[in-house]
Design an enzyme around this catalytic site. Sequence first.
Site, PDB file in Angstrom:
ATOM      1  N   HIS A  76      73.373 -47.365   9.637  1.00 30.15           N
ATOM      2  CA  HIS A  76      74.237 -48.534   9.440  1.00 30.15           C
ATOM      3  C   HIS A  76      73.378 -49.785   9.577  1.00 30.15           C
ATOM      4  O   HIS A  76      72.719 -49.976  10.594  1.00 30.15           O
ATOM      5  CB  HIS A  76      75.378 -48.546  10.465  1.00 30.15           C
ATOM      6  CG  HIS A  76      76.520 -47.659  10.070  1.00 30.15           C
ATOM      7  ND1 HIS A  76      77.828 -48.064  10.050  1.00 30.15           N
ATOM      8  CD2 HIS A  76      76.524 -46.383   9.635  1.00 30.15           C
ATOM      9  CE1 HIS A  76      78.604 -47.073   9.631  1.00 30.15           C
ATOM     10  NE2 HIS A  76      77.839 -46.030   9.385  1.00 30.15           N
ATOM     11  N   TYR A 205      84.469 -54.706  14.564  1.00 30.07           N
ATOM     12  CA  TYR A 205      84.837 -55.115  15.924  1.00 30.07           C
ATOM     13  C   TYR A 205      85.758 -56.310  15.758  1.00 30.07           C
ATOM     14  O   TYR A 205      85.306 -57.373  15.318  1.00 30.07           O
ATOM     15  CB  TYR A 205      83.603 -55.535  16.721  1.00 30.07           C
ATOM     16  CG  TYR A 205      82.660 -54.405  17.110  1.00 30.07           C
ATOM     17  CD1 TYR A 205      81.773 -53.849  16.197  1.00 30.07           C
ATOM     18  CD2 TYR A 205      82.641 -53.908  18.415  1.00 30.07           C
ATOM     19  CE1 TYR A 205      80.900 -52.825  16.567  1.00 30.07           C
ATOM     20  CE2 TYR A 205      81.772 -52.891  18.791  1.00 30.07           C
ATOM     21  CZ  TYR A 205      80.909 -52.356  17.868  1.00 30.07           C
ATOM     22  OH  TYR A 205      80.048 -51.343  18.244  1.00 30.07           O
ATOM     23  N   PRO A 294      82.137 -49.599  27.170  1.00 31.06           N
ATOM     24  CA  PRO A 294      81.698 -48.976  25.918  1.00 31.06           C
ATOM     25  C   PRO A 294      81.339 -49.938  24.782  1.00 31.06           C
ATOM     26  O   PRO A 294      80.603 -49.547  23.873  1.00 31.06           O
ATOM     27  CB  PRO A 294      82.884 -48.097  25.514  1.00 31.06           C
ATOM     28  CG  PRO A 294      84.063 -48.666  26.228  1.00 31.06           C
ATOM     29  CD  PRO A 294      83.542 -49.270  27.498  1.00 31.06           C
ATOM     30  N   LYS A 298      76.070 -48.818  24.398  1.00 35.44           N
ATOM     31  CA  LYS A 298      74.739 -48.792  25.020  1.00 35.44           C
ATOM     32  C   LYS A 298      74.517 -47.580  25.930  1.00 35.44           C
ATOM     33  O   LYS A 298      73.372 -47.271  26.273  1.00 35.44           O
ATOM     34  CB  LYS A 298      74.521 -50.070  25.854  1.00 35.44           C
ATOM     35  CG  LYS A 298      74.142 -51.258  25.022  1.00 35.44           C
ATOM     36  CD  LYS A 298      72.697 -51.167  24.576  1.00 35.44           C
ATOM     37  CE  LYS A 298      72.379 -52.027  23.379  1.00 35.44           C
ATOM     38  NZ  LYS A 298      72.293 -51.340  22.097  1.00 35.44           N
ATOM     39  N   TYR A 386      71.993 -55.044  19.879  1.00 36.66           N
ATOM     40  CA  TYR A 386      72.775 -53.908  19.365  1.00 36.66           C
ATOM     41  C   TYR A 386      71.858 -52.812  18.840  1.00 36.66           C
ATOM     42  O   TYR A 386      72.085 -51.623  19.094  1.00 36.66           O
ATOM     43  CB  TYR A 386      73.705 -54.414  18.253  1.00 36.66           C
ATOM     44  CG  TYR A 386      74.801 -53.448  17.865  1.00 36.66           C
ATOM     45  CD1 TYR A 386      76.092 -53.575  18.392  1.00 36.66           C
ATOM     46  CD2 TYR A 386      74.574 -52.406  16.957  1.00 36.66           C
ATOM     47  CE1 TYR A 386      77.109 -52.696  18.036  1.00 36.66           C
ATOM     48  CE2 TYR A 386      75.581 -51.521  16.604  1.00 36.66           C
ATOM     49  CZ  TYR A 386      76.852 -51.679  17.145  1.00 36.66           C
ATOM     50  OH  TYR A 386      77.851 -50.799  16.793  1.00 36.66           O
TER      51      TYR A 386
HETATM   52  C1  DHB Z   1      81.648 -46.162  19.022  1.00 37.37           C
HETATM   53  C2  DHB Z   1      81.819 -46.519  20.341  1.00 37.37           C
HETATM   54  C3  DHB Z   1      81.423 -47.755  20.754  1.00 37.37           C
HETATM   55  O1  DHB Z   1      81.565 -48.117  22.044  1.00 37.37           O
HETATM   56  C4  DHB Z   1      80.833 -48.662  19.896  1.00 37.37           C
HETATM   57  O2  DHB Z   1      80.481 -49.881  20.325  1.00 37.37           O
HETATM   58  C5  DHB Z   1      80.635 -48.281  18.601  1.00 37.37           C
HETATM   59  C6  DHB Z   1      81.046 -47.031  18.164  1.00 37.37           C
HETATM   60  C7  DHB Z   1      82.098 -44.828  18.560  1.00 37.37           C
HETATM   61  O3  DHB Z   1      82.566 -44.035  19.379  1.00 37.37           O
HETATM   62  O4  DHB Z   1      82.028 -44.574  17.361  1.00 37.37           O
END
Ligand code: DHB
Length: 394
Positions: A76, A205, A294, A298, A386
Site C-alpha cells: 500500500h 481513517y 491500535p 504499530k 506510519y
Molecule cells: C488494521 C489495524 C490498524 O490498527 C491499523 O491502523 C490499520 C489496519 C487492520 O487490522 O487491518
Amino acid sequence: MTLTVRTRVAIVGAGPAGLLLSHLLAEAGIESVVVDSRTREEIESTIRAGILEQGTVEILDSLGDHSRARSLGHRHDGIELRVDGEGHRIDFPSLVGRSVWLYPQHEVLTDLIAARLAGGQDLRFGIVAERIDDAETDRPRVVGVDADGQPVVIDAEFVVGADGSRSVVRSTVTGSRFGGHLREYPFAWFGILTEAPPSADELIYSNSPDGFALISQRSATVQRMYFQCDPETDTAAYSEAQLWDELQKRVPGTTLEEGPIFQRDVLRFRSFVAHELRRGRVAIVGDAAHTVPPTGAKGMNLAVADVILLDRAIRSLLLQGDERRIDEFADAARRRIWKAQHFSWWMTSMLHASPDASDFDRLRQRGELRSIVESEAGRTYLAEAYTGWPFATA
Ligand code: DHB
C-alpha cells in the site's frame, strides 16, 4: 518428575516477537527453545492488525520462501485521512520513499511457525511458564508446567519474555506484574470481519462527528473494519444492519460494500511501557514490554524492532562475551518505543471523538487535522512514522 530442558536462550511466547527472535538467533548458530501456553491453532487464529512496515517485510524476507508477505500481501503506497467526508491522501513513496504491506499478523505467525519447524526449532505448545529463577546469574531458568500438569524447567543462559500483554516474565524484570507507565482511553474499537469486496483501494481513517472509523482490508473477498465504541460494548448488542449503519455513518462520502459479518470483537485501548526492559539475563520484548493503541498498527512492528536489537545484544553476549550491547539494550529499545508511543497516541487522539470533548477540543482537533493534511511537512511526519523509522541495529 520434572522435565528439564537445556538450551542457550529460553523464549517464553510463540508470538511474532518470540518466533522471530528464535529465527534470528538460529541464523547466528544460537540454539533456543520457545514455549507458549497456547496451542498452535490458537496462535495461528489470533486476529490482530494487518499492516507491516517496510522494514518488517524486509526482515521477514530472511525466512526465504516461508514468508508469503510479498506474494499474498499487498503493498500500500498510501492511506486516506477523511475529515468530515473530505478525503486527503497521504502518498508514502513521494513523501518518504517507503511503503507498507497489508498482510495480517496471523499469516505472519503461520509463516514463522512453518519456518521455525522446518529449521528444526524446539517449539513447545501448551507449556505455562510460572516464574523465572536466578535472573541475575548466568544460568537463569524458566519454571512452569506442561499441558498434563508435569513440572518443566528450562535451563538457559538468557531468558526472553515475549509473552504478550499479560506477561509472566515481566514481573521478574520490573518487580511487579504491571509495573510501568500506563495511559487508558475512554473509547475502544468495534472490529468486524466481513465477506465482501473492498470498499476502497486503500485504507480509510475517518474522523467524523459520529466518531472514528477505519476501513481496512484482508483480501479480495474479506474486509476488516472498525468503528469507535464505548469500551464496555457487548459484541452481541448490535444486529448486522446496525453494525453497517454505525460504520456507514462514520465514512460519509463512501458507500461501503456490505456482506455477511462473520467475526466481531471489541479492542481495548491502552498505552503502556514497562518501567524496566531487562534485569540481569532476562529481557522482555513486544507486548510484554509495551502496548500501543491500535491506530497506526504499530504493535507488531514495534515488537520486531525490539527483537532486532535484542538479537544483536544476545549474539554479542553469548558469542563474544561482550556485555556492552545488552547493557545498552533497554535504552536503545526505548528510543523507538517512545516515538511509536507518541505516534500511536497522536493518531488516536487526532482521529477519535473523545466523549468528554468540549467545542474547543473538537474545533482544535479539526485544526490539527488540517495542519497535517494541508502541509507537506505534516504529511511527511505521518508517512515517516506510519511506514516506520529505519531499524536501529547498533
Ligand atoms: C488494521 C489495524 C490498524 O490498527 C491499523 O491502523 C490499520 C489496519 C487492520 O487490522 O487491518
